[in-house]
Design a protein around this motif. Structure first.
Motif, PDB file in Angstrom:
ATOM      1  N   TRP A 222     -14.471  11.712  -2.285  1.00 20.16           N
ATOM      2  CA  TRP A 222     -13.523  11.074  -3.204  1.00 20.16           C
ATOM      3  C   TRP A 222     -12.635  12.114  -3.883  1.00 20.16           C
ATOM      4  O   TRP A 222     -11.447  11.885  -4.105  1.00 20.16           O
ATOM      5  CB  TRP A 222     -14.269  10.260  -4.270  1.00 20.16           C
ATOM      6  CG  TRP A 222     -14.936   9.034  -3.730  1.00 20.16           C
ATOM      7  CD1 TRP A 222     -14.859   8.552  -2.450  1.00 20.16           C
ATOM      8  CD2 TRP A 222     -15.786   8.132  -4.442  1.00 20.16           C
ATOM      9  NE1 TRP A 222     -15.600   7.410  -2.338  1.00 20.16           N
ATOM     10  CE2 TRP A 222     -16.186   7.127  -3.525  1.00 20.16           C
ATOM     11  CE3 TRP A 222     -16.259   8.080  -5.753  1.00 20.16           C
ATOM     12  CZ2 TRP A 222     -17.027   6.083  -3.897  1.00 20.16           C
ATOM     13  CZ3 TRP A 222     -17.092   7.040  -6.122  1.00 20.16           C
ATOM     14  CH2 TRP A 222     -17.472   6.048  -5.208  1.00 20.16           C
ATOM     15  N   ARG A 234      -6.777   5.057  -3.559  1.00 20.84           N
ATOM     16  CA  ARG A 234      -6.988   3.802  -4.272  1.00 20.84           C
ATOM     17  C   ARG A 234      -6.941   2.628  -3.299  1.00 20.84           C
ATOM     18  O   ARG A 234      -7.754   1.708  -3.374  1.00 20.84           O
ATOM     19  CB  ARG A 234      -5.936   3.642  -5.373  1.00 20.84           C
ATOM     20  CG  ARG A 234      -6.223   2.492  -6.316  1.00 20.84           C
ATOM     21  CD  ARG A 234      -5.259   2.442  -7.483  1.00 20.84           C
ATOM     22  NE  ARG A 234      -5.602   3.404  -8.524  1.00 20.84           N
ATOM     23  CZ  ARG A 234      -4.804   4.375  -8.937  1.00 20.84           C
ATOM     24  NH1 ARG A 234      -3.612   4.514  -8.412  1.00 20.84           N
ATOM     25  NH2 ARG A 234      -5.183   5.206  -9.886  1.00 20.84           N
ATOM     26  N   ASN A 235      -6.029   2.706  -2.340  1.00 18.56           N
ATOM     27  CA  ASN A 235      -5.892   1.615  -1.379  1.00 18.56           C
ATOM     28  C   ASN A 235      -7.117   1.428  -0.495  1.00 18.56           C
ATOM     29  O   ASN A 235      -7.332   0.338   0.023  1.00 18.56           O
ATOM     30  CB  ASN A 235      -4.664   1.839  -0.488  1.00 18.56           C
ATOM     31  CG  ASN A 235      -3.377   1.495  -1.199  1.00 18.56           C
ATOM     32  OD1 ASN A 235      -3.406   0.969  -2.313  1.00 18.56           O
ATOM     33  ND2 ASN A 235      -2.262   1.781  -0.575  1.00 18.56           N
ATOM     34  N   VAL A 236      -7.879   2.480  -0.269  1.00 22.10           N
ATOM     35  CA  VAL A 236      -9.085   2.296   0.532  1.00 22.10           C
ATOM     36  C   VAL A 236     -10.323   2.141  -0.352  1.00 22.10           C
ATOM     37  O   VAL A 236     -11.443   2.184   0.134  1.00 22.10           O
ATOM     38  CB  VAL A 236      -9.309   3.430   1.560  1.00 22.10           C
ATOM     39  CG1 VAL A 236      -8.224   3.378   2.622  1.00 22.10           C
ATOM     40  CG2 VAL A 236      -9.356   4.788   0.893  1.00 22.10           C
ATOM     41  N   GLY A 237     -10.108   1.952  -1.647  1.00 21.79           N
ATOM     42  CA  GLY A 237     -11.220   1.565  -2.508  1.00 21.79           C
ATOM     43  C   GLY A 237     -11.875   2.685  -3.295  1.00 21.79           C
ATOM     44  O   GLY A 237     -12.952   2.497  -3.851  1.00 21.79           O
ATOM     45  N   VAL A 238     -11.250   3.862  -3.368  1.00 20.58           N
ATOM     46  CA  VAL A 238     -11.825   4.942  -4.174  1.00 20.58           C
ATOM     47  C   VAL A 238     -11.482   4.685  -5.655  1.00 20.58           C
ATOM     48  O   VAL A 238     -10.328   4.421  -5.981  1.00 20.58           O
ATOM     49  CB  VAL A 238     -11.261   6.311  -3.741  1.00 20.58           C
ATOM     50  CG1 VAL A 238     -11.772   7.421  -4.646  1.00 20.58           C
ATOM     51  CG2 VAL A 238     -11.618   6.594  -2.290  1.00 20.58           C
TER      52      VAL A 238
ATOM     53  N   VAL B  74      -3.419  -4.843  -3.833  1.00 22.61           N
ATOM     54  CA  VAL B  74      -2.635  -3.777  -4.470  1.00 22.61           C
ATOM     55  C   VAL B  74      -1.770  -4.365  -5.590  1.00 22.61           C
ATOM     56  O   VAL B  74      -1.682  -3.808  -6.673  1.00 22.61           O
ATOM     57  CB  VAL B  74      -1.752  -3.043  -3.439  1.00 22.61           C
ATOM     58  CG1 VAL B  74      -0.816  -2.058  -4.129  1.00 22.61           C
ATOM     59  CG2 VAL B  74      -2.622  -2.315  -2.429  1.00 22.61           C
ATOM     60  N   PRO B  94      -7.673  -2.929  -4.461  1.00 17.61           N
ATOM     61  CA  PRO B  94      -7.920  -3.075  -3.025  1.00 17.61           C
ATOM     62  C   PRO B  94      -9.413  -3.086  -2.697  1.00 17.61           C
ATOM     63  O   PRO B  94      -9.828  -3.674  -1.708  1.00 17.61           O
ATOM     64  CB  PRO B  94      -7.248  -1.848  -2.420  1.00 17.61           C
ATOM     65  CG  PRO B  94      -6.254  -1.404  -3.422  1.00 17.61           C
ATOM     66  CD  PRO B  94      -6.834  -1.756  -4.743  1.00 17.61           C
ATOM     67  N   ARG B  95     -10.206  -2.426  -3.537  1.00 18.56           N
ATOM     68  CA  ARG B  95     -11.648  -2.405  -3.319  1.00 18.56           C
ATOM     69  C   ARG B  95     -12.212  -3.826  -3.256  1.00 18.56           C
ATOM     70  O   ARG B  95     -13.030  -4.164  -2.410  1.00 18.56           O
ATOM     71  CB  ARG B  95     -12.300  -1.612  -4.459  1.00 18.56           C
ATOM     72  CG  ARG B  95     -13.804  -1.591  -4.529  1.00 18.56           C
ATOM     73  CD  ARG B  95     -14.395  -0.534  -3.640  1.00 18.56           C
ATOM     74  NE  ARG B  95     -14.777  -1.070  -2.355  1.00 18.56           N
ATOM     75  CZ  ARG B  95     -15.082  -0.322  -1.304  1.00 18.56           C
ATOM     76  NH1 ARG B  95     -15.040   0.973  -1.368  1.00 18.56           N
ATOM     77  NH2 ARG B  95     -15.435  -0.860  -0.181  1.00 18.56           N
ATOM     78  N   LEU B  98     -11.301  -5.484  -0.051  1.00 19.27           N
ATOM     79  CA  LEU B  98     -12.110  -4.886   1.010  1.00 19.27           C
ATOM     80  C   LEU B  98     -13.515  -5.480   1.004  1.00 19.27           C
ATOM     81  O   LEU B  98     -14.073  -5.825   2.046  1.00 19.27           O
ATOM     82  CB  LEU B  98     -12.175  -3.378   0.759  1.00 19.27           C
ATOM     83  CG  LEU B  98     -12.171  -2.443   1.944  1.00 19.27           C
ATOM     84  CD1 LEU B  98     -10.942  -2.651   2.795  1.00 19.27           C
ATOM     85  CD2 LEU B  98     -12.238  -1.001   1.455  1.00 19.27           C
ATOM     86  N   GLY B 124     -13.783   6.124   0.834  1.00 19.41           N
ATOM     87  CA  GLY B 124     -13.959   4.901   0.057  1.00 19.41           C
ATOM     88  C   GLY B 124     -15.124   4.043   0.519  1.00 19.41           C
ATOM     89  O   GLY B 124     -15.573   3.164  -0.202  1.00 19.41           O
TER      90      GLY B 124
END
Ligand SMILES: Nc1ncnc2c1ncn2[C@@H]1O[C@H](COP(=O)(O)OP(=O)(O)O)[C@@H](O)[C@H]1O
Ligand SMILES: [Mg+2]
Lengths: 352, 293
Positions: A222, A234-238, B74, B94-95, B98, B124
């Motif tokens: 991360w 952020r877009n992949v969920g971090v 988003v 986005p989390r 997902l 992520g």
């Protein structure tokens, strides 16, 4: 469409060139700092005037101690830099932590351990505040922590003078619990006729933990992601904000640790403790190959950056050169490091 | 069927033939999105059912990326309702999308150039092993899966440790798609996945979309290339300047009609006339002479 299956992939790829281990080493972020440290060691080890003193056990211990005190800060500073941010406030956090501990333990007469705990909480609160302001406002951390650097230093000086009428506090060695605290933070470990301060162990321990964290854990991934491209991360969920705030709290905690080591070693502290340490820590991290814009770097590199600082600082003394030159050499090292590291990064990105 | 006064309409706005009674995976109803004074989306309704490819078409600036950013958490819609499998949702990151099984390939790919392929692939969603104080990122597993997933797309990675920045555009695209397929359990959203690709690479991506549909996933495929969309799409939604021209099944529109709606009609006809000029060998000779060939 799905009828036309892909041909069976070949097992090896002819495009893979044989990896030359030396080339591979020089594509690592810490390559520059390690080579630099070896070069500087050789300079002082071969220069006739400094040779004897620099190579002696005492000389080695002295530069390791200087390196350790900076290296303790450089570990989280490097992690934060990889995460894309700076913390200039740590110099003042060192000052306020020492003062909080000393005032509680000597003016009010607390046991030193709860005093240290309160100082740690103060540090963590400042770190969290730095992080919170940065992630909430999107302002550059350089500016935000420059502001807290001044505010915390001013607060430390003003409050200390208000309460004690002085700017220094001693007699920490008389506080309850001092002996056990000194054993943990200020012990001198005898090895073959000389003594090594326990701060060196703290440093090595932090480097190991920091490297493991960065290279081998989810949080480390991360850190790279947050520094490399916060939007993508952020877009992949971090949880980008959380990662940054935690990193700011880590730099503040390292300032507390260094302050504690110094206060217990000297038995006191003064309001100006830690001045300029923030710059030296950033220099060590940058010499260590950490990219100022984040996303790339190494904790081991930062450790070698601190080692370079320690060797220059003490080596100059053994070489009989005026200590005024230290700053010049350090600045020159920084400049060379940025240039070398730029080349290394280009290589990592597949250049020639 | 819709009751605009009570907020959420009571059923999907467009029910495709044969889907009566089924619940769409994703369902946007009368959604608008404003950025300050910019109205990026205005009263757009789309939905995606399991096992179908919904193509979202439109020119640059039509609002396609904004629409999918609403779908994947988003952005939050300024107005209208968003339902996932029949339940109204309001994703704040986005989390959350997902975690609801919605995998997205962003137009800008959302990758970190200096990070290795395997680290990017699992960013992520890192696999871990070990107990808490020593819990670590399972890099061996990450390497293995990345290699396998990329091989499925016909790409043999030289080294999973190589930075993503050193991959070609097509390879990078494939990493992003393989990642979304691997993590997107129910819905796959692809924003212009074929835009930067050569013919061969684009066909790999299209084949991948077909495979995802065959496995029962819902696919939202964004493009402005009708040649890529028409063969694979089941339904087509055409966006123009933030508004929807409506959703059409393949039976309802031809390739040419989709083209026409996208470009807004007249422009294409003008273009067709212009192109006719070049069909004339004399014109071609004249152009060649003028350009000095
Ligand atoms: N974050 C934003 N802030 C302001 N305007 C935006 C933002 N994102 C998109 N827009 C505007 O919304 C419109 C649609 O953009 P976009 O969804 O990216 O189009 P497309 O993907 O169809 O090319 C454009 O006019 C763009 O300038
Ligand atoms: Mg777009």
């Amino acid at each position: 469409m799905s009828a036309s299956a892909a041909p069976a992939p070949p097992q090896t790829d002819e495009r893979v060139a044989k990896v030359n281990p030396i080339r591979q080493f020089f594509s690592r972020p810490e390559a520059g700092a390690i080579s630099g440290a070896i070069a500087i060691w050789l300079v002082f080890a071969l220069y006739p005037v400094s040779q004897a003193g620099f190579l002696s056990a005492r000389g080695t211990a002295s530069y390791l101690e200087v390196a350790a005190e900076l290296g303790i800060l450089a570990v989280p500073v490097a992690l934060l830099m990889i995460g894309g941010e700076f913390d200039l406030s740590i110099g003042s956090v060192i000052g306020i932590c020492g003062m909080v501990t000393a005032m509680l333990a000597t003016e009010i007469g607390w046991n030193i351990w709860p005093a240290l705990a309160v100082a740690l909480l103060v540090a963590l609160a400042i770190g969290a505040l730095n992080g919170f302001i940065v992630v909430r406002t999107g302002l550059p951390s350089f500016i935000v922590t420059l502001a807290t650097l001044f505010m915390v230093r001013g607060l430390t000086i003003a409050l200390t003078r208000l309460v004690t009428g002085r700017t220094q506090i001693g007699k920490l060695k008389e506080a309850a619990g001092y002996d056990s605290a000194a054993f943990i933070f200020a012990k001198e470990i005898p090895i073959g006729g000389i003594t090594l301060p326990v701060s060196i162990l703290w440093w090595i321990g932090l480097v190991i933990v920091g490297t493991w964290l960065l290279q081998r854990t989810q949080f480390g991934n991360w850190i790279y992601g947050v520094g490399g491209n916060p939007h993508a991360a952020r877009n992949v969920g971090v949880p980008v904000d959380k990662v940054k705030i935690i990193l700011f709290m880590c730099t503040a905690a390292s300032a507390w640790l260094l302050s504690t080591i110094q206060a217990t070693t000297y038995g006191g502290t003064d309001v100006l403790r830690g001045e300029n340490r923030e710059f030296y820590a950033i220099i060590a991290a940058v010499i260590g190959g950490n990219l100022l814009t984040g996303g790339f770097g190494s904790v081991v590199g930062a450790a070698f950056g601190a080692l370079i600082y320690g060797m220059i600082q003490q080596g100059v003394v053994y070489a009989g050169i005026d200590a005024d030159w230290v700053q010049f050499f350090l600045g020159a090292m920084l400049l060379v490091a940025v240039l070398v590291n730029r080349a290394i990064r280009a290589r990592a990105m597949g250049g020639k | 069927m819709t009751d605009r006064t009570s907020g959420i309409p009571d059923s999907p706005i467009e029910v495709p033939p044969g889907r009566q009674g089924q619940t769409p995976l994703l369902d946007l109803r009368h959604v608008s999105k404003h950025f300050g004074r910019v109205i990026a989306l205005s009263d757009v309704s789309i939905n995606v059912y399991p096992g179908e490819v919904m193509c979202l078409l439109g020119d640059n600036g039509a609002g396609k990326s904004t629409l999918i950013k609403v779908l994947c958490g988003v952005h939050q819609p300024s107005d209208g309702a968003y339902l996932v499998e029949g339940t109204p949702v309001r994703f704040t990151s986005p989390r959350e999308a997902l975690d609801a099984g919605i995998g997205t390939v962003y137009q800008d790919l959302a990758m970190i150039p200096l990070m290795s392929v395997a680290r990017n692939f699992f960013l992520g969603s890192e696999p871990t092993k070990g107990v808490v104080p020593f819990r670590r990122f399972d890099l061996e597993f990450a390497d293995k899966v990345t290699r396998e997933e990329m091989a499925k797309m016909g790409i043999i990675l030289r080294d999973t440790n190589q930075p993503v920045g050193t991959l070609s555009g097509g390879e990078r695209q494939c990493v992003a798609i393989a990642r979304a397929v691997y993590f997107g359990a129910k819905v796959l959203i692809l924003d212009e996945p074929t835009a930067a690709l050569g013919v061969k690479e684009a066909s790999v991506v299209l084949r991948y979309i077909a495979q995802a549909r065959a496995r029962g996933l819902g696919v939202v495929f964004i493009t402005h290339n009708v040649d890529h969309a028409y063969p694979i799409g089941d339904r087509f939604t055409i966006l123009n300047r933030g508004r929807s021209y409506g959703t059409f099944t393949k039976a309802e529109v031809s390739h040419a009609e989709v083209m026409k709606m996208m470009a807004g009609g007249e422009e294409l006809e003008t273009l067709a006339k212009e192109l006719e000029k070049y069909e004339n060998p004399n014109t071609i000779a004249a152009i060649n002479a003028a350009s000095g060939n």
